[in-house]
Design a protein around this motif. Structure first.
Motif, PDB file in Angstrom:
ATOM      1  N   ILE A   1       0.838  -1.201   0.000  1.00  0.00           N
ATOM      2  CA  ILE A   1       0.000   0.000   0.000  1.00  0.00           C
ATOM      3  C   ILE A   1       0.872   1.250   0.000  1.00  0.00           C
ATOM      4  N   LEU A   2       1.912   1.227   0.802  1.00  0.00           N
ATOM      5  CA  LEU A   2       2.847   2.342   0.828  1.00  0.00           C
ATOM      6  C   LEU A   2       3.440   2.574  -0.558  1.00  0.00           C
ATOM      7  N   GLY A   3       3.859   1.495  -1.221  1.00  0.00           N
ATOM      8  CA  GLY A   3       4.454   1.613  -2.549  1.00  0.00           C
ATOM      9  C   GLY A   3       3.475   2.151  -3.573  1.00  0.00           C
ATOM     10  N   VAL A   4       2.236   1.660  -3.532  1.00  0.00           N
ATOM     11  CA  VAL A   4       1.219   2.123  -4.473  1.00  0.00           C
ATOM     12  C   VAL A   4       0.981   3.626  -4.305  1.00  0.00           C
ATOM     13  N   ALA A   5       0.819   4.064  -3.053  1.00  0.00           N
ATOM     14  CA  ALA A   5       0.546   5.476  -2.798  1.00  0.00           C
ATOM     15  C   ALA A   5       1.723   6.355  -3.213  1.00  0.00           C
ATOM     16  N   MET A   6       2.943   5.963  -2.847  1.00  0.00           N
ATOM     17  CA  MET A   6       4.115   6.760  -3.206  1.00  0.00           C
ATOM     18  C   MET A   6       4.282   6.850  -4.719  1.00  0.00           C
ATOM     19  N   PHE A   7       4.073   5.742  -5.405  1.00  0.00           N
ATOM     20  CA  PHE A   7       4.215   5.734  -6.861  1.00  0.00           C
ATOM     21  C   PHE A   7       3.201   6.679  -7.508  1.00  0.00           C
ATOM     22  N   ARG A   8       1.970   6.645  -7.014  1.00  0.00           N
ATOM     23  CA  ARG A   8       0.949   7.551  -7.544  1.00  0.00           C
ATOM     24  C   ARG A   8       1.368   9.006  -7.339  1.00  0.00           C
ATOM     25  N   HIS A   9       1.878   9.315  -6.155  1.00  0.00           N
ATOM     26  CA  HIS A   9       2.270  10.697  -5.875  1.00  0.00           C
ATOM     27  C   HIS A   9       3.436  11.135  -6.752  1.00  0.00           C
ATOM     28  N   MET A  10       4.368  10.244  -7.034  1.00  0.00           N
ATOM     29  CA  MET A  10       5.488  10.617  -7.905  1.00  0.00           C
ATOM     30  C   MET A  10       4.989  10.948  -9.307  1.00  0.00           C
ATOM     31  N   LEU A  11       4.034  10.189  -9.817  1.00  0.00           N
ATOM     32  CA  LEU A  11       3.478  10.487 -11.133  1.00  0.00           C
ATOM     33  C   LEU A  11       2.673  11.784 -11.109  1.00  0.00           C
ATOM     34  N   GLN A  12       1.952  12.022 -10.024  1.00  0.00           N
ATOM     35  CA  GLN A  12       1.172  13.259  -9.907  1.00  0.00           C
ATOM     36  C   GLN A  12       2.063  14.489  -9.952  1.00  0.00           C
ATOM     37  N   LEU A  13       3.243  14.386  -9.360  1.00  0.00           N
ATOM     38  CA  LEU A  13       4.110  15.549  -9.222  1.00  0.00           C
ATOM     39  C   LEU A  13       4.575  16.110 -10.560  1.00  0.00           C
ATOM     40  N   THR A  14       4.606  15.286 -11.595  1.00  0.00           N
ATOM     41  CA  THR A  14       5.026  15.772 -12.905  1.00  0.00           C
ATOM     42  C   THR A  14       4.196  16.962 -13.335  1.00  0.00           C
ATOM     43  N   CYS A  15       2.890  16.894 -13.087  1.00  0.00           N
ATOM     44  CA  CYS A  15       1.991  17.974 -13.518  1.00  0.00           C
ATOM     45  C   CYS A  15       1.458  18.816 -12.368  1.00  0.00           C
ATOM     46  N   ASN A  16       1.594  18.349 -11.132  1.00  0.00           N
ATOM     47  CA  ASN A  16       0.955  19.031 -10.015  1.00  0.00           C
ATOM     48  C   ASN A  16       1.922  19.600  -8.979  1.00  0.00           C
TER      49      ASN A  16
END
Length: 792
Positions: A475-490
């Motif tokens: 769960i930690l990995g899934v959440a962190m990975f999502r946030h890293m992808l979000q940061l590209t645009c956000n």
């Protein structure tokens, strides 16, 4: 690769060899405390202090303290030395803090009289006479110490007499001992009469009922073309505050390696970065930084900030610091986003997302591999809008009542644009996430976990490598990975104005350089779309962002900010390229539509005919716009001339920085003559040369000539950026300083009024530049009053 499957796979397949490679890379970013580094930086601080460069001396003493062992005599000496630099900077309150730290850490008894004399002096400057008398009493006790040499005792007794006489003569008021240094804007209360009544906010802040931290003048909308965005629900005046939001997570951007082998063979350098100057938690300027107990990297403006950071996240980050620095700021932001959140909330949102995607049958195959085959990728994004309540759109991330808060739920709802991001980038994000997950162990039962989040709901991560992966780690990995992808645009770049150290006359007309200080998640501000000609401006105070209307905005008009590319700073093709590469959209704002099809270069980036000085037109082959002139020339030739000229201007600036204004003036004069031969009169380089000439004359104390050149630069700035632009306001601020220093009262007052009018729209009435303008105005009014009195 879908945004959760890749991380899960990498958790299983990454090897011990991968971990060893990472350790080797991260060794270059060591955050371990090193007494040798402490000694190096302390000596550098001593040298700067002897040259009366007190600001830089304080910074190097801070760097020395960050490397010193906690509770060692070394750190006590660093604090004591830094207190001396702060004293000469007239930062008396923070000087007192450092004196107390030095004494608490065991500053040598034989030297304590020095810091106590400084303490009494600070207390007198602050008007705290009773405390000063108490400190003088302690000094009298030390004077009876037989261990002191006769010379030291005599000097101490002389200081006691001087301090006592100042207390007696002060009548309980603050008394200055005549120490020179910079004006202390942080400790001097601004008298009420200095505040101008016409700079109050145009409207009282009225927060939206549906969007937290946003004005009630804003409403949320959604369209397939624009996505989630904000519009004006009523007419908005320039200067109105539209968003005031504290970052959900913010990370100071590290600049350069913490330690490296230089060509000279030295292990440490003299670099001063934003990470040295600002609190790593609240982003306030840390004049007397308090270092982390465990690492040499993190530092804070106060003990309170240190403890809050430790309890919330730094107890984990401290032990993984070198790895986080090597993996980059996005990985760091992603980890902290999870650390500051209840794990139950993280788990709930990950589970809900999976269930939603399963229901829609849009969930990608979580077992796709990185073997080189190309798998079809889906965005995996939930709908950006679900329903409406009146005119208000219920956008993704809102709670059940349609309220959009600055919270982890709204951060989680930000789009990842997975389908647009390259497989290579997604792989690197997954690898970084998996690396962190492999280093940590999740434990809910640790009683020592502190802070507002209950220990049973809080992640406690230990830096240990495990071969079996728990559900929680996935769960930690899934959440962190999502946030890293979000940061590209956000990811929002938190910026600050970098200035020269106080006391340098050149800084009076220094072109203020905007630098990136930190990267942050601001989920409410992320609702604003981009425009190349935005109707808002953005500024930062600590870890908070303020978005203000920069021009009138009509009801129903979209409210937008600039993501970076701006029509006054960048050509259309370049703007479109950058926005497409990073944000994955083609900009159709009014500025781009107006410029579409136009082939002329912007006036601030154009050339003139070497023969008749008329504008040149064309692309590869330029021709004079006056047909009868007949001059043609390849653009590459003129661009080469421009690059050579820019290099000469940089050399002139270097000469000025090296305290050689005469040579700098001569070289800049030559540059100006050459520039007039092929650059348009509105070219940005022409304005820069004028600005540097103003700096040179200011360095020589020739304020009148400095003002002439700065006014010429201001005309360029106004033409390029507009009469209400923040860039013009900053130039007018410098002009006010020049006239003020030159005692040109009428001209200074006019410049102050113009600068106030522009900057108050962008910053508000309580921002530091506005208050400094008000202080200059008050001083000028006193000068006028005194002059009139003398004339009578």
């Amino acid at each position: 690769m879908h945004w959760d499957g890749g991380t899960t796979l990498l958790l299983m397949v990454s090897s011990a060899e991968d971990e060893n490679i990472l350790r080797s890379i991260s060794a270059e970013y060591s955050v371990a405390k090193d007494p040798s580094a402490s000694a190096f930086y302390k000596e550098e601080g001593n040298q700067r202090f002897q040259r009366k460069e007190y600001s830089r001396a304080a910074v190097f003493y801070s760097k020395a303290a960050s490397h010193a062992r906690n509770d060692s005599e070394d750190i006590a000496v660093c604090y004591a030395n830094r207190s001396a630099a702060l004293f000469y900077l007239k930062l008396y309150a923070v000087c007192l803090e450092d004196i107390e730290r030095a004494l608490e850490k065991g500053y040598p008894e034989t030297l304590q009289h020095k810091v106590l004399i400084r303490k009494a002096d600070c207390l007198l400057h602050l008007g705290r006479c009773s405390e000063a008398l108490e400190t003088i009493g302690k000094l009298e006790g030390l004077a009876s110490n037989n261990a002191l040499s006769s010379n030291t005792r005599q000097s101490l007794l002389s200081s006691i007499v001087n301090l006592t006489s100042r207390v007696t003569g002060s009548g309980g008021k603050s008394v200055s001992s005549g120490v020179t240094g910079m004006k202390n804007q942080h400790e001097m209360a601004l008298p009420g009469e200095m505040l101008s009544n016409d700079l109050e906010d145009l409207r009282v802040w009225d927060e939206s009922a549906y969007i937290s931290k946003a004005s009630a003048a804003l409403g949320a909308c959604f369209s397939p073309a624009r996505g989630r965005h904000l519009v004006a629900s009523r007419d908005i005046d320039p200067g109105e505050t539209l968003v005031q939001e504290e970052a959900f997570v913010i990370i100071v951007i590290p600049e350069g390696l913490l330690q490296h082998e230089s060509r000279a063979g030295k292990r440490w350098d003299h670099m001063v970065t934003n990470a040295d100057l600002y609190c790593h938690r609240c982003l306030r300027q840390a004049h007397s930084a308090v270092p982390c107990r465990g690492c040499c990297y993190a530092r804070y403006c106060s003990q309170q900030c240190l403890e809050k950071a430790w309890d919330s996240y730094h107890s984990v980050e401290c032990t993984t610091g070198s790895v986080l620095l090597s993996l980059g700021v996005f990985c760091h932001v992603a980890l902290r986003t999870v650390l500051v959140t209840e794990f139950g909330e993280v788990s709930r949102l990950v589970k809900e997302y999976h269930e939603e995607m399963a229901e829609k049958k849009e969930l990608s195959d979580a077992s796709c591999s990185f073997s080189g085959s190309t798998a079809t990728s889906t965005s995996g994004e939930s709908s950006s809008v679900e329903k409406h309540k009146g005119d208000q759109a219920f956008i993704a991330g809102s709670d059940g009542d349609g309220h959009y808060h600055s919270s982890y739920q709204t951060v989680f709802s930000l789009l990842t644009h997975t389908e647009h991001q390259s497989p290579e980038h997604r792989f690197l994000c997954a690898l970084s996430t998996a690396t962190i997950c492999k280093m940590v162990r999740i434990d809910y039962q640790q009683s020592f976990v502190l802070g507002p989040i209950a220990s049973e709901n809080r992640l406690d991560l230990k830096t240990e490598v495990h071969r079996e992966w728990s559900t929680e780690q996935r769960i930690l990995g899934v959440a962190m990975f999502r946030h890293m992808l979000q940061l590209t645009c956000n990811a929002l770049a938190v910026t600050t104005i970098r200035e020269q150290p106080a006391g340098d006359p050149v800084s009076m007309v220094e072109s203020q350089e905007q630098v990136r200080l930190a990267t942050a998640f601001f989920p409410v501000t992320s609702l604003l779309n981009h425009s190349c000609d935005p109707n808002t401006s953005m500024s930062f105070r600590g870890r908070s962002v303020l978005v203000r209307a920069a021009q009138p905005i009509k009801r129903g008009q979209e409210v937008a900010l600039s993501y970076g590319p701006h029509r006054s700073k960048m050509a259309l093709s370049r703007r479109q390229q950058l926005l497409s590469q990073q944000y994955f959209f083609k900009c159709t704002c009014h500025a781009c539509l107006e410029e579409k099809g136009l082939s002329l270069r912007a006036s601030w980036d154009s050339f003139c005919c070497p023969k008749c000085k008329s504008p040149m037109q064309g692309e590869a082959l330029l021709s004079c716009s006056i047909g009868d002139c007949g001059v043609t020339i390849h653009s590459e030739r003129l661009m080469r001339q421009q690059r050579d000229l820019e290099q000469q201007v940089r050399k002139a600036v270097d000469l000025l920085e090296a305290d050689k204004p005469g040579l700098a003036l001569q070289l800049l004069g030559d540059c100006q003559s050459k520039a007039q031969g092929f650059l348009s009169s509105e070219h940005v380089l022409m304005a820069q040369i004028q600005d540097h000439l103003a700096r040179v004359h200011a360095a020589q104390g020739n304020w009148k000539a400095s003002a002439v050149h700065l006014q010429s630069s201001i005309r360029h700035v106004e033409l390029r950026y507009g009469a209400s632009s923040i860039e013009l306001g900053q130039e007018l601020f410098k002009l006010a300083q020049i006239f003020f220093n030159g005692r040109a009262v009428t001209e200074a007052m006019d410049a102050i009024i113009r600068a106030e009018k522009v900057l108050s729209v962008h910053y508000g009435p309580r921002h530091e530049p506005i208050q400094e303008l008000q202080e200059m105005k008050a001083c000028l009014l006193e000068m006028l009053k005194f002059t009139r009195t003398e004339m009578k």
